[in-house]
Design a protein around this motif. Structure first.
Motif, PDB file in Angstrom:
ATOM      1  N   TRP A 155       0.841  -1.195   0.000  1.00 37.04           N
ATOM      2  CA  TRP A 155       0.000   0.000   0.000  1.00 37.04           C
ATOM      3  C   TRP A 155       0.877   1.246   0.000  1.00 37.04           C
ATOM      4  N   TYR A 156       0.423   2.272  -0.699  1.00 37.79           N
ATOM      5  CA  TYR A 156       1.109   3.560  -0.602  1.00 37.79           C
ATOM      6  C   TYR A 156       0.157   4.698  -0.247  1.00 37.79           C
ATOM      7  N   ALA A 157      -1.124   4.410  -0.175  1.00 45.48           N
ATOM      8  CA  ALA A 157      -2.099   5.426   0.233  1.00 45.48           C
ATOM      9  C   ALA A 157      -3.372   4.746   0.701  1.00 45.48           C
ATOM     10  N   ALA A 158      -4.056   5.416   1.609  1.00 42.60           N
ATOM     11  CA  ALA A 158      -5.364   4.953   2.077  1.00 42.60           C
ATOM     12  C   ALA A 158      -6.304   6.144   2.162  1.00 42.60           C
ATOM     13  N   LEU A 159      -7.522   5.943   1.709  1.00 42.14           N
ATOM     14  CA  LEU A 159      -8.563   6.965   1.789  1.00 42.14           C
ATOM     15  C   LEU A 159      -9.633   6.490   2.764  1.00 42.14           C
ATOM     16  N   LEU A 160     -10.049   7.386   3.660  1.00 48.64           N
ATOM     17  CA  LEU A 160     -11.061   7.055   4.647  1.00 48.64           C
ATOM     18  C   LEU A 160     -11.987   8.249   4.851  1.00 48.64           C
ATOM     19  N   VAL A 161     -13.154   7.972   5.412  1.00 52.48           N
ATOM     20  CA  VAL A 161     -14.081   9.017   5.826  1.00 52.48           C
ATOM     21  C   VAL A 161     -14.280   8.889   7.324  1.00 52.48           C
ATOM     22  N   LEU A 162     -14.099   9.985   8.062  1.00 50.44           N
ATOM     23  CA  LEU A 162     -14.275   9.933   9.511  1.00 50.44           C
ATOM     24  C   LEU A 162     -14.541  11.330  10.065  1.00 50.44           C
ATOM     25  N   PRO A 163     -15.044  11.410  11.311  1.00 50.87           N
ATOM     26  CA  PRO A 163     -15.230  12.722  11.945  1.00 50.87           C
ATOM     27  C   PRO A 163     -13.873  13.350  12.254  1.00 50.87           C
ATOM     28  N   LYS A 164     -13.777  14.657  12.120  1.00 51.83           N
ATOM     29  CA  LYS A 164     -12.512  15.337  12.379  1.00 51.83           C
ATOM     30  C   LYS A 164     -12.015  15.113  13.802  1.00 51.83           C
ATOM     31  N   LYS A 165     -12.953  14.883  14.734  1.00 56.22           N
ATOM     32  CA  LYS A 165     -12.549  14.699  16.127  1.00 56.22           C
ATOM     33  C   LYS A 165     -11.639  13.478  16.298  1.00 56.22           C
ATOM     34  N   LYS A 166     -11.724  12.526  15.368  1.00 62.15           N
ATOM     35  CA  LYS A 166     -10.858  11.343  15.432  1.00 62.15           C
ATOM     36  C   LYS A 166      -9.390  11.720  15.244  1.00 62.15           C
ATOM     37  N   LEU A 167      -9.165  12.894  14.658  1.00 63.74           N
ATOM     38  CA  LEU A 167      -7.797  13.366  14.453  1.00 63.74           C
ATOM     39  C   LEU A 167      -7.380  14.348  15.550  1.00 63.74           C
ATOM     40  N   GLY A 168      -8.252  14.532  16.532  1.00 59.00           N
ATOM     41  CA  GLY A 168      -7.948  15.451  17.609  1.00 59.00           C
ATOM     42  C   GLY A 168      -8.465  16.854  17.395  1.00 59.00           C
ATOM     43  N   LEU A 169      -9.257  17.054  16.339  1.00 60.18           N
ATOM     44  CA  LEU A 169      -9.821  18.361  16.055  1.00 60.18           C
ATOM     45  C   LEU A 169     -11.178  18.505  16.743  1.00 60.18           C
ATOM     46  N   ASN A 170     -11.536  19.706  17.078  1.00 62.15           N
ATOM     47  CA  ASN A 170     -12.779  19.960  17.799  1.00 62.15           C
ATOM     48  C   ASN A 170     -13.937  20.124  16.818  1.00 62.15           C
ATOM     49  N   SER A 171     -14.315  19.026  16.164  1.00 64.56           N
ATOM     50  CA  SER A 171     -15.387  19.076  15.177  1.00 64.56           C
ATOM     51  C   SER A 171     -15.943  17.682  14.935  1.00 64.56           C
ATOM     52  N   GLU A 172     -17.276  17.623  14.772  1.00 64.91           N
ATOM     53  CA  GLU A 172     -17.937  16.359  14.436  1.00 64.91           C
ATOM     54  C   GLU A 172     -18.073  16.198  12.926  1.00 64.91           C
ATOM     55  N   GLU A 173     -17.610  17.179  12.175  1.00 62.26           N
ATOM     56  CA  GLU A 173     -17.752  17.168  10.714  1.00 62.26           C
ATOM     57  C   GLU A 173     -17.031  15.972  10.097  1.00 62.26           C
ATOM     58  N   LEU A 174     -17.707  15.303   9.167  1.00 61.31           N
ATOM     59  CA  LEU A 174     -17.069  14.211   8.447  1.00 61.31           C
ATOM     60  C   LEU A 174     -16.115  14.777   7.405  1.00 61.31           C
ATOM     61  N   VAL A 175     -14.988  14.109   7.230  1.00 67.66           N
ATOM     62  CA  VAL A 175     -13.992  14.587   6.271  1.00 67.66           C
ATOM     63  C   VAL A 175     -13.325  13.396   5.599  1.00 67.66           C
ATOM     64  N   ASP A 176     -12.987  13.556   4.330  1.00 66.99           N
ATOM     65  CA  ASP A 176     -12.168  12.561   3.640  1.00 66.99           C
ATOM     66  C   ASP A 176     -10.723  12.776   4.074  1.00 66.99           C
ATOM     67  N   ILE A 177     -10.032  11.703   4.436  1.00 66.44           N
ATOM     68  CA  ILE A 177      -8.628  11.826   4.815  1.00 66.44           C
ATOM     69  C   ILE A 177      -7.765  10.921   3.942  1.00 66.44           C
ATOM     70  N   LEU A 178      -6.489  11.245   3.882  1.00 60.99           N
ATOM     71  CA  LEU A 178      -5.539  10.484   3.085  1.00 60.99           C
ATOM     72  C   LEU A 178      -4.362  10.096   3.966  1.00 60.99           C
ATOM     73  N   ASP A 179      -4.087   8.806   4.072  1.00 61.50           N
ATOM     74  CA  ASP A 179      -2.906   8.298   4.772  1.00 61.50           C
ATOM     75  C   ASP A 179      -1.800   8.057   3.758  1.00 61.50           C
ATOM     76  N   LEU A 180      -0.591   8.524   4.077  1.00 56.64           N
ATOM     77  CA  LEU A 180       0.549   8.362   3.177  1.00 56.64           C
ATOM     78  C   LEU A 180       1.784   7.908   3.951  1.00 56.64           C
ATOM     79  N   ARG A 181       2.680   7.250   3.249  1.00 54.94           N
ATOM     80  CA  ARG A 181       3.952   6.833   3.835  1.00 54.94           C
ATOM     81  C   ARG A 181       4.912   8.023   3.917  1.00 54.94           C
TER      82      ARG A 181
END
Length: 221
Positions: free
Chosen positions: A142-168
């Motif tokens: 794998w060299y990238a992963a795409l996910l959808v999650l609430p911003k709060k999962k990243l430590g941000l103060n928001s329940e908003e859903l966001v597309d995120i990208l994981d990279l090496r």
């Protein structure tokens, strides 16, 4: 049934026509038989991907609706329902594609990877339909992963859903890149080798493309 089968999916018109749909007054229709020809099923699909169905008795031409009633039971209605659902499942699988990631940035990432590396998103987990990965063909890494999650999962103060990208990333660069604002520890990844960005316009696309290329190179062995 329709809401479940076609949720987060987009129409592939070419595949729809290959399946046997025909143009009919601004929509696309497909006719088939159910229960050994006792019923006729019409499936209509609009340009926006909306799917409608109608089942009629082949002899009387009256509409049949019991198959849509979950409380209706019996071997006959069960047979019609099974045939009906099998047709819809086949159309969903062969004529529609997953369309989970809605943001402009996510769509640009997907298009860039397709054009640059000819790789397609892989949805590997039935339990997690909002998670997908890109992998190299030669190393299968794998060299990238795409996910959808609430911003709060990243430590941000928001329940908003966001597309995120994981990279090496190279281990020695992690502490200089991850800042908790634009770049985050790799979500659901080894945080020594992966980091996460939000695809919400906070980072220029040209920079994201460069970082995708770097991640691709790091997955070469």
């Amino acid at each position: 049934m329709l809401n479940v089968l076609f949720k987060n999916k987009k129409l592939n018109l070419k595949k729809l026509l290959q399946f046997g749909f025909a143009v009919d007054n601004g929509s696309y229709t497909y006719a088939t038989k159910l229960a050994n020809g006792q019923f006729r099923m019409i499936v209509s699909v609009l340009d926006n991907g909306t799917v409608n169905t109608k089942v009629t008795d082949s002899s009387s031409h009256e509409e049949y609706v019991l198959h849509r009633n979950p409380t209706a039971c019996g071997s006959f209605v069960g047979r019609v329902r099974t045939d009906y659902e099998n047709i819809l499942c086949e159309i969903s699988e062969k004529c529609f594609e997953l369309d989970v990631f809605k943001s402009d940035d996510a769509r640009k990432v997907i298009q860039y990877v397709q054009n640059t590396y000819n790789d397609e998103l892989e949805f590997l987990w039935q339990r997690f339909p909002n998670n997908a990965i890109f992998r190299r063909k030669d190393t299968q890494k794998w060299y990238a992963a795409l996910l959808v999650l609430p911003k709060k999962k990243l430590g941000l103060n928001s329940e908003e859903l966001v597309d995120i990208l994981d990279l090496r990333i190279k281990t020695e660069k992690i502490e200089f890149v991850v800042d908790g604002k634009k770049y985050f520890p790799g979500y659901h990844m080894n945080k020594k080798h992966w980091y996460t960005i939000c695809l919400d316009g906070s980072i220029e696309m040209d920079e994201i493309f460069v970082r995708i290329d770097e991640s691709y190179q790091l997955s070469d062995k």
